[in-house]
Write an enzyme that holds these catalytic residues in place. Structure first.
Site, PDB file in Angstrom:
ATOM      1  N   THR A 209       0.847  -1.201   0.000  1.00 55.31           N
ATOM      2  CA  THR A 209       0.000   0.000   0.000  1.00 55.31           C
ATOM      3  C   THR A 209       0.880   1.248   0.000  1.00 55.31           C
ATOM      4  O   THR A 209       2.002   1.213   0.508  1.00 55.31           O
ATOM      5  CB  THR A 209      -0.854  -0.050   1.278  1.00 55.31           C
ATOM      6  OG1 THR A 209      -1.768  -1.118   1.128  1.00 55.31           O
ATOM      7  CG2 THR A 209      -1.591   1.232   1.563  1.00 55.31           C
ATOM      8  N   ARG A 237     -14.509  -7.053  -0.533  1.00 58.22           N
ATOM      9  CA  ARG A 237     -13.874  -6.700   0.740  1.00 58.22           C
ATOM     10  C   ARG A 237     -13.323  -5.273   0.686  1.00 58.22           C
ATOM     11  O   ARG A 237     -12.709  -4.874  -0.292  1.00 58.22           O
ATOM     12  CB  ARG A 237     -12.730  -7.680   1.022  1.00 58.22           C
ATOM     13  CG  ARG A 237     -11.945  -7.395   2.299  1.00 58.22           C
ATOM     14  CD  ARG A 237     -10.669  -6.649   2.022  1.00 58.22           C
ATOM     15  NE  ARG A 237      -9.785  -6.577   3.195  1.00 58.22           N
ATOM     16  CZ  ARG A 237      -8.686  -5.827   3.247  1.00 58.22           C
ATOM     17  NH1 ARG A 237      -8.335  -5.106   2.204  1.00 58.22           N
ATOM     18  NH2 ARG A 237      -7.954  -5.807   4.321  1.00 58.22           N
ATOM     19  N   VAL A 238     -13.536  -4.510   1.727  1.00 60.77           N
ATOM     20  CA  VAL A 238     -12.974  -3.170   1.821  1.00 60.77           C
ATOM     21  C   VAL A 238     -11.999  -3.149   2.993  1.00 60.77           C
ATOM     22  O   VAL A 238     -12.301  -3.680   4.068  1.00 60.77           O
ATOM     23  CB  VAL A 238     -14.092  -2.115   2.023  1.00 60.77           C
ATOM     24  CG1 VAL A 238     -13.497  -0.733   2.272  1.00 60.77           C
ATOM     25  CG2 VAL A 238     -15.016  -2.081   0.809  1.00 60.77           C
ATOM     26  N   GLY A 239     -10.827  -2.560   2.775  1.00 61.20           N
ATOM     27  CA  GLY A 239      -9.817  -2.500   3.838  1.00 61.20           C
ATOM     28  C   GLY A 239      -9.923  -1.230   4.655  1.00 61.20           C
ATOM     29  O   GLY A 239     -10.923  -0.500   4.606  1.00 61.20           O
ATOM     30  N   ASP A 240      -8.859  -0.935   5.382  1.00 58.01           N
ATOM     31  CA  ASP A 240      -8.843   0.226   6.283  1.00 58.01           C
ATOM     32  C   ASP A 240      -8.551   1.538   5.555  1.00 58.01           C
ATOM     33  O   ASP A 240      -8.973   2.609   5.994  1.00 58.01           O
ATOM     34  CB  ASP A 240      -7.790   0.025   7.369  1.00 58.01           C
ATOM     35  CG  ASP A 240      -6.393  -0.160   6.771  1.00 58.01           C
ATOM     36  OD1 ASP A 240      -6.245  -0.969   5.831  1.00 58.01           O
ATOM     37  OD2 ASP A 240      -5.449   0.509   7.231  1.00 58.01           O
ATOM     38  N   THR A 260      -0.580   1.306   6.920  1.00 63.38           N
ATOM     39  CA  THR A 260      -0.443   0.168   6.012  1.00 63.38           C
ATOM     40  C   THR A 260      -0.314  -1.088   6.846  1.00 63.38           C
ATOM     41  O   THR A 260       0.356  -1.091   7.878  1.00 63.38           O
ATOM     42  CB  THR A 260       0.784   0.297   5.091  1.00 63.38           C
ATOM     43  OG1 THR A 260       0.936  -0.944   4.380  1.00 63.38           O
ATOM     44  CG2 THR A 260       2.069   0.595   5.843  1.00 63.38           C
ATOM     45  N   GLY A 261      -0.982  -2.135   6.411  1.00 66.23           N
ATOM     46  CA  GLY A 261      -0.907  -3.375   7.172  1.00 66.23           C
ATOM     47  C   GLY A 261      -2.182  -4.163   6.990  1.00 66.23           C
ATOM     48  O   GLY A 261      -2.966  -3.891   6.087  1.00 66.23           O
ATOM     49  N   GLY A 263      -5.483  -4.806   7.096  1.00 68.76           N
ATOM     50  CA  GLY A 263      -6.554  -3.828   7.235  1.00 68.76           C
ATOM     51  C   GLY A 263      -7.608  -4.129   8.281  1.00 68.76           C
ATOM     52  O   GLY A 263      -8.082  -3.233   8.976  1.00 68.76           O
TER      53      GLY A 263
END
Ligand code: ASP
Length: 341
Positions: A209, A237-240, A260-261, A263
């Site tokens: 990211t 799927r939606v991340g952070d 970053t990581g 999520g």
């Protein structure tokens, strides 16, 4: 006696000022993802390629700040450079979902007025960070998803490309490998250690990211993050990254943060806002707040890193993985670029 106290006080003030002047003032900090980035797995050419793009992104963003433009412009500019490179998991180099698609997320936030914009699950936007900015500036909304976000981006003049644009052989191989591992391993070793629930995404395939935090001459902060998410993620799927407060947050009063990581852990810990809250309510200093937020991700079983910058130009870049692509530049143009721990 009176004179002696006076002289001592003057000396103390001068010493304090000299120390203050010596403190570096950072104006732009960027990251290109955290993860299992080990020197032993890196070739000299590959490392040089990463360094080159990170430096280009940093210099492009710095030129914007030097020009007296907004921190928002610097964040967008720096992120676009990384989105256009196949090396990072954002824009061109985005990873593939379980269905073999590229579904991207991005967010941007203005620390001067808490305006924010984000897009999630977009498949045809060349530079998702610019679409996020369009949502912030040209719509009455904060977050738009999928085809609606794409339609809006197009009508706002943001560049649209065919989904094929995002194909890279490396990421395709990454998906094949991740799928093979998923089918051969009944139990993966990267589930939520605390709850015992199992993850389905190999932790080595999820990072890359990109993000940026900037401070402009007017003293305003901005933050932005852009990502393809995690290899083999489930459809939709939606991340952070696009969730304001989870992966991205900026507030002049406290801090600008880009994460970053893994999520899911960043969403559950509301990490970016947590850093801000520790500063605002807990009166923590920037370093302590940033490190504590990452420690909390680790305690829950997640991993990754973040970058943070405040209006004094202090920055922090903690992470709990083997490495994180990260770079910063001071107001005088001094560059710091690091990859490994
Ligand atoms: N945080 C991103 C996500 O979970 C992935 C990453 O930072 O590499 O979507």
């Amino acid at each position: 006696m009176k004179w002696r106290s006076f002289i001592i006080i003057v000396i103390m003030i001068l010493a304090w000022q000299a120390n203050y002047a010596r403190q570096k003032k950072y104006v732009l900090v960027i990251h290109g993802g955290a993860g299992t980035i080990l020197k032993k797995n890196m070739t000299a050419e590959k490392e040089a390629a990463y360094r080159k793009v990170l430096t280009q992104a940093l210099q492009a963003g710095y030129a914007v700040i030097k020009d007296g433009k907004k921190s928002l412009d610097a964040v967008e500019t720096a992120i676009r450079v990384m989105e256009d490179s196949p090396l990072f998991n954002a824009g061109k180099g985005s990873v593939f979902t379980n269905e073999g698609k590229n579904e991207m997320d991005a967010a941007i936030m203005d620390g001067s007025n808490l305006m924010a914009g984000s897009v999630a699950g977009v498949t045809t936007i060349k530079n998702p960070i610019s679409a996020a900015r369009a949502v912030m500036e040209k719509s009455e909304h904060v977050m738009m998803t999928g085809p609606g976000a794409e339609k809006f981006a197009k009508s706002s003049g943001v560049e649209i490309v065919s989904p094929d644009y995002f194909y890279t052989p490396e990421r395709w191989e990454g998906l094949k490998k991740a799928k093979k591992e998923d089918s051969t391993k009944a139990i993966l070793d990267h589930g939520n250690k605390k709850s015992g629930k199992l993850g389905t995404i190999n932790k080595d395939y999820k990072f890359g990211t990109v993000g940026a935090v900037a401070l402009d001459k007017a003293g305003n902060l901005a933050a932005g993050t852009s990502t393809g998410g995690m290899t083999n993620k489930k459809f939709g799927r939606v991340g952070d990254a696009p969730i304001i407060g989870a992966g991205t947050y900026a507030n002049n009063k406290t801090v600008a943060v880009s994460c970053t990581g893994w999520g899911e852990f960043y969403i559950r810990n509301v990490v970016a806002y947590d850093v801000s809250a520790m500063i605002e309510y807990g009166k923590a200093n920037l370093q302590k707040a940033a490190q504590t937020a990452i420690d909390k991700v680790g305690q829950l079983g997640g991993d990754g890193g973040l970058i943070a910058l405040n209006v004094q130009g202090e920055m922090a870049m903690p992470f709990n993985t083997a490495g994180m692509y990260r770079a910063a530049i001071t107001e005088n143009g001094e560059v710091e670029l690091l990859i490994y721990k």
